[in-house]
Design a protein around this motif. Structure first.
Motif, mmCIF file in Angstrom:
data_model
loop_
_atom_site.group_PDB
_atom_site.id
_atom_site.type_symbol
_atom_site.label_atom_id
_atom_site.label_comp_id
_atom_site.label_asym_id
_atom_site.label_seq_id
_atom_site.Cartn_x
_atom_site.Cartn_y
_atom_site.Cartn_z
ATOM 1 N N THR A 16 0.842 -1.191 0.000
ATOM 2 C CA THR A 16 0.000 0.000 0.000
ATOM 3 C C THR A 16 0.878 1.241 0.000
ATOM 4 O OG1 THR A 16 -1.771 -1.111 1.197
ATOM 5 C CG2 THR A 16 -1.756 1.277 1.319
ATOM 6 N N PHE A 18 0.714 5.670 0.134
ATOM 7 C CA PHE A 18 0.010 6.938 0.241
ATOM 8 C C PHE A 18 0.622 7.897 -0.759
ATOM 9 C CE2 PHE A 18 -1.505 5.960 4.645
ATOM 10 C CZ PHE A 18 -2.838 6.148 4.377
ATOM 11 N N ARG A 28 -4.365 7.061 -2.305
ATOM 12 C CA ARG A 28 -3.609 5.854 -1.994
ATOM 13 C C ARG A 28 -3.745 4.836 -3.103
ATOM 14 N NH1 ARG A 28 -5.606 3.213 3.391
ATOM 15 N NH2 ARG A 28 -4.967 1.230 2.550
#
Length: 91
Positions: A16, A18, A28
């Motif tokens: 993941t 941002f 994101r």
């Protein structure tokens, strides 16, 4: 407004990132499926700055494609908000 910077979350169970511009968290990117045969990445942005919220999102076939989609949504938001990038002039 600065270009987007992607920072990977180290303590997240899946890959993941941002996306930020300066101190603003823009969106994101999340790995939905890491299997090379079915790789999928979700991307999204939600900016509630101004009178109306600006939301975009979708699914892409690779991390770079998801980043390109988020970059395009960021450009659309800057245009919608009446903002533009300034060239830095060195003294």
């Amino acid at each position: 407004m600065a270009a987007l910077v992607y920072t990977r979350l180290q303590d997240h169970p899946r890959e993941t990132y941002f996306a930020t511009s300066g101190a603003l968290i823009v969106g994101r990117i999340d790995c939905i499926s890491a299997d090379p045969a079915t790789e999928q990445w979700g991307w999204g942005m939600s900016l509630d700055i101004g009178a109306l919220p600006f939301r975009r999102g979708g699914v892409a076939g690779s991390r770079s494609e998801a980043a390109a989609c988020l970059d395009e949504a960021w450009e659309q938001w800057k245009h919608w908000a009446g903002l533009r990038d300034l060239d830095v002039i060195e003294p």
